[in-house]
Design a protein around this motif. Sequence first.
Motif, PDB file in Angstrom:
ATOM      1  N   PHE A 104       0.838  -1.186   0.000  1.00  0.00           N
ATOM      2  CA  PHE A 104       0.000   0.000   0.000  1.00  0.00           C
ATOM      3  C   PHE A 104       0.883   1.250   0.000  1.00  0.00           C
ATOM      4  O   PHE A 104       1.812   1.344   0.799  1.00  0.00           O
ATOM      5  CB  PHE A 104      -0.892   0.042   1.246  1.00  0.00           C
ATOM      6  CG  PHE A 104      -1.918  -1.046   1.304  1.00  0.00           C
ATOM      7  CD1 PHE A 104      -3.213  -0.829   0.851  1.00  0.00           C
ATOM      8  CD2 PHE A 104      -1.595  -2.296   1.820  1.00  0.00           C
ATOM      9  CE1 PHE A 104      -4.164  -1.840   0.912  1.00  0.00           C
ATOM     10  CE2 PHE A 104      -2.550  -3.304   1.885  1.00  0.00           C
ATOM     11  CZ  PHE A 104      -3.835  -3.067   1.429  1.00  0.00           C
ATOM     12  N   GLU A 105       0.581   2.180  -0.892  1.00  0.00           N
ATOM     13  CA  GLU A 105       1.217   3.490  -0.840  1.00  0.00           C
ATOM     14  C   GLU A 105       0.352   4.382   0.046  1.00  0.00           C
ATOM     15  O   GLU A 105      -0.853   4.501  -0.180  1.00  0.00           O
ATOM     16  CB  GLU A 105       1.338   4.097  -2.230  1.00  0.00           C
ATOM     17  CG  GLU A 105       2.031   5.456  -2.229  1.00  0.00           C
ATOM     18  CD  GLU A 105       2.094   6.086  -3.600  1.00  0.00           C
ATOM     19  OE1 GLU A 105       2.785   7.111  -3.743  1.00  0.00           O
ATOM     20  OE2 GLU A 105       1.442   5.560  -4.537  1.00  0.00           O
ATOM     21  N   VAL A 106       0.964   4.988   1.063  1.00  0.00           N
ATOM     22  CA  VAL A 106       0.221   5.742   2.071  1.00  0.00           C
ATOM     23  C   VAL A 106       0.835   7.126   2.236  1.00  0.00           C
ATOM     24  O   VAL A 106       2.060   7.279   2.241  1.00  0.00           O
ATOM     25  CB  VAL A 106       0.251   5.005   3.428  1.00  0.00           C
ATOM     26  CG1 VAL A 106      -0.491   5.793   4.494  1.00  0.00           C
ATOM     27  CG2 VAL A 106      -0.338   3.613   3.298  1.00  0.00           C
ATOM     28  N   ARG A 107      -0.017   8.143   2.374  1.00  0.00           N
ATOM     29  CA  ARG A 107       0.486   9.473   2.688  1.00  0.00           C
ATOM     30  C   ARG A 107      -0.504  10.211   3.582  1.00  0.00           C
ATOM     31  O   ARG A 107      -1.712   9.957   3.539  1.00  0.00           O
ATOM     32  CB  ARG A 107       0.764  10.286   1.430  1.00  0.00           C
ATOM     33  CG  ARG A 107      -0.453  10.752   0.653  1.00  0.00           C
ATOM     34  CD  ARG A 107      -0.025  11.565  -0.561  1.00  0.00           C
ATOM     35  NE  ARG A 107      -1.159  12.056  -1.332  1.00  0.00           N
ATOM     36  CZ  ARG A 107      -1.775  13.209  -1.097  1.00  0.00           C
ATOM     37  NH1 ARG A 107      -1.384  13.991  -0.110  1.00  0.00           N
ATOM     38  NH2 ARG A 107      -2.788  13.593  -1.858  1.00  0.00           N
ATOM     39  N   CYS A 108       0.010  11.117   4.407  1.00  0.00           N
ATOM     40  CA  CYS A 108      -0.806  11.940   5.290  1.00  0.00           C
ATOM     41  C   CYS A 108      -1.657  12.893   4.453  1.00  0.00           C
ATOM     42  O   CYS A 108      -1.219  13.387   3.408  1.00  0.00           O
ATOM     43  CB  CYS A 108       0.116  12.725   6.222  1.00  0.00           C
ATOM     44  SG  CYS A 108      -0.724  13.689   7.503  1.00  0.00           S
ATOM     45  N   ALA A 109      -2.888  13.140   4.902  1.00  0.00           N
ATOM     46  CA  ALA A 109      -3.807  13.944   4.088  1.00  0.00           C
ATOM     47  C   ALA A 109      -4.663  14.862   4.951  1.00  0.00           C
ATOM     48  O   ALA A 109      -5.042  14.526   6.076  1.00  0.00           O
ATOM     49  CB  ALA A 109      -4.711  13.028   3.263  1.00  0.00           C
ATOM     50  N   ASP A 110      -4.965  16.031   4.394  1.00  0.00           N
ATOM     51  CA  ASP A 110      -6.003  16.925   4.923  1.00  0.00           C
ATOM     52  C   ASP A 110      -5.739  17.445   6.330  1.00  0.00           C
ATOM     53  O   ASP A 110      -6.673  17.665   7.101  1.00  0.00           O
ATOM     54  CB  ASP A 110      -7.375  16.228   4.892  1.00  0.00           C
ATOM     55  CG  ASP A 110      -7.743  15.744   3.500  1.00  0.00           C
ATOM     56  OD1 ASP A 110      -7.365  16.436   2.537  1.00  0.00           O
ATOM     57  OD2 ASP A 110      -8.389  14.701   3.393  1.00  0.00           O
ATOM     58  N   ASN A 111      -4.476  17.621   6.697  1.00  0.00           N
ATOM     59  CA  ASN A 111      -4.193  18.185   8.015  1.00  0.00           C
ATOM     60  C   ASN A 111      -2.895  18.990   7.949  1.00  0.00           C
ATOM     61  O   ASN A 111      -1.801  18.428   7.959  1.00  0.00           O
ATOM     62  CB  ASN A 111      -4.086  17.093   9.073  1.00  0.00           C
ATOM     63  CG  ASN A 111      -4.118  17.656  10.481  1.00  0.00           C
ATOM     64  OD1 ASN A 111      -3.360  18.554  10.813  1.00  0.00           O
ATOM     65  ND2 ASN A 111      -5.009  17.123  11.314  1.00  0.00           N
ATOM     66  N   MET A 112      -3.010  20.323   7.900  1.00  0.00           N
ATOM     67  CA  MET A 112      -1.834  21.184   7.778  1.00  0.00           C
ATOM     68  C   MET A 112      -0.973  21.139   9.034  1.00  0.00           C
ATOM     69  O   MET A 112       0.231  21.405   8.989  1.00  0.00           O
ATOM     70  CB  MET A 112      -2.274  22.622   7.495  1.00  0.00           C
ATOM     71  CG  MET A 112      -2.981  22.804   6.158  1.00  0.00           C
ATOM     72  SD  MET A 112      -3.483  24.525   5.866  1.00  0.00           S
ATOM     73  CE  MET A 112      -1.878  25.334   5.844  1.00  0.00           C
ATOM     74  N   LEU A 113      -1.563  20.785  10.182  1.00  0.00           N
ATOM     75  CA  LEU A 113      -0.824  20.749  11.435  1.00  0.00           C
ATOM     76  C   LEU A 113       0.078  19.529  11.524  1.00  0.00           C
ATOM     77  O   LEU A 113       1.226  19.610  11.960  1.00  0.00           O
ATOM     78  CB  LEU A 113      -1.799  20.767  12.614  1.00  0.00           C
ATOM     79  CG  LEU A 113      -1.174  20.717  14.013  1.00  0.00           C
ATOM     80  CD1 LEU A 113      -0.290  21.946  14.242  1.00  0.00           C
ATOM     81  CD2 LEU A 113      -2.260  20.620  15.074  1.00  0.00           C
ATOM     82  N   TRP A 114      -0.436  18.346  11.122  1.00  0.00           N
ATOM     83  CA  TRP A 114       0.300  17.102  11.315  1.00  0.00           C
ATOM     84  C   TRP A 114       1.016  16.607  10.056  1.00  0.00           C
ATOM     85  O   TRP A 114       1.959  15.834  10.161  1.00  0.00           O
ATOM     86  CB  TRP A 114      -0.636  16.002  11.807  1.00  0.00           C
ATOM     87  CG  TRP A 114      -1.378  16.324  13.070  1.00  0.00           C
ATOM     88  CD1 TRP A 114      -2.711  16.268  13.276  1.00  0.00           C
ATOM     89  CD2 TRP A 114      -0.815  16.757  14.316  1.00  0.00           C
ATOM     90  NE1 TRP A 114      -3.044  16.634  14.556  1.00  0.00           N
ATOM     91  CE2 TRP A 114      -1.884  16.939  15.225  1.00  0.00           C
ATOM     92  CE3 TRP A 114       0.486  17.015  14.755  1.00  0.00           C
ATOM     93  CZ2 TRP A 114      -1.687  17.363  16.533  1.00  0.00           C
ATOM     94  CZ3 TRP A 114       0.678  17.441  16.058  1.00  0.00           C
ATOM     95  CH2 TRP A 114      -0.397  17.611  16.925  1.00  0.00           C
ATOM     96  N   CYS A 115       0.590  17.005   8.866  1.00  0.00           N
ATOM     97  CA  CYS A 115       1.188  16.517   7.625  1.00  0.00           C
ATOM     98  C   CYS A 115       2.354  17.416   7.197  1.00  0.00           C
ATOM     99  O   CYS A 115       2.208  18.642   7.188  1.00  0.00           O
ATOM    100  CB  CYS A 115       0.162  16.484   6.498  1.00  0.00           C
ATOM    101  SG  CYS A 115      -1.272  15.437   6.829  1.00  0.00           S
TER     102      CYS A 115
END
Length: 222
Positions: free
Chosen positions: A54-65
Amino acid sequence: MEVCYSNLLKETDASIITEGACGFGDLHKTSFGKYSTGLSGMLFNRGSSCGACFEVRCADNMLWCPQRSPSIVLTATDFCPPNYGLPADFGGWCNFPRAHFQMPEAAFSLIAQQKADIVSVQYRRKEGIRFTLKGSAYFMQVLITNVGLDGEIVAVKVKGSRTGWVQMGRNWGQNWQCNTNLAGQPLSFEVTTASSITLASYNVAPPNWKFDQTFLGKQFQH
């Protein structure tokens, strides 16, 4: 990419770091290491997703991504059990039908701030079917992983350049075997899933293939 949730697994919990429910043994020796992940039941699919990438990336969070949201590729090696004593949005992260990744701290820190503990991610299945060759001259065993669609294999055939299609029998799990000597021949594989879809990958392994090598075939299209 689809949207699901991922949480941080501390390295002090070695269930994914060393071994997992998929039976791959020592994950560092088999090269998965920190890039292993446990899957909730929704994604684990009773074990048929073992070995899937699985290719995974952080999304939709400017604080944590982090900026540009880098992605990593994880291999499914473990099962994240549900906890129905807790709500799905607070502790019961792996409760059905939530799609959820349980990741080692070392992997999580590559895509999100460690102190976040849990973030929304985007993910997708990666690459083609993988064929890992095992056995000996007259006993070939093939471990088949990263299978698309429903991921459940019901039939496998292998073909050398000097043979027709040879039916393989299931040894256990995703391991399939035959008693044909295919040394010195390029290998092709035909895989059939529970949904009765068959995919042939031709000349996956070159004539000089060796046992304990892994080769990449085609992938079922969704």
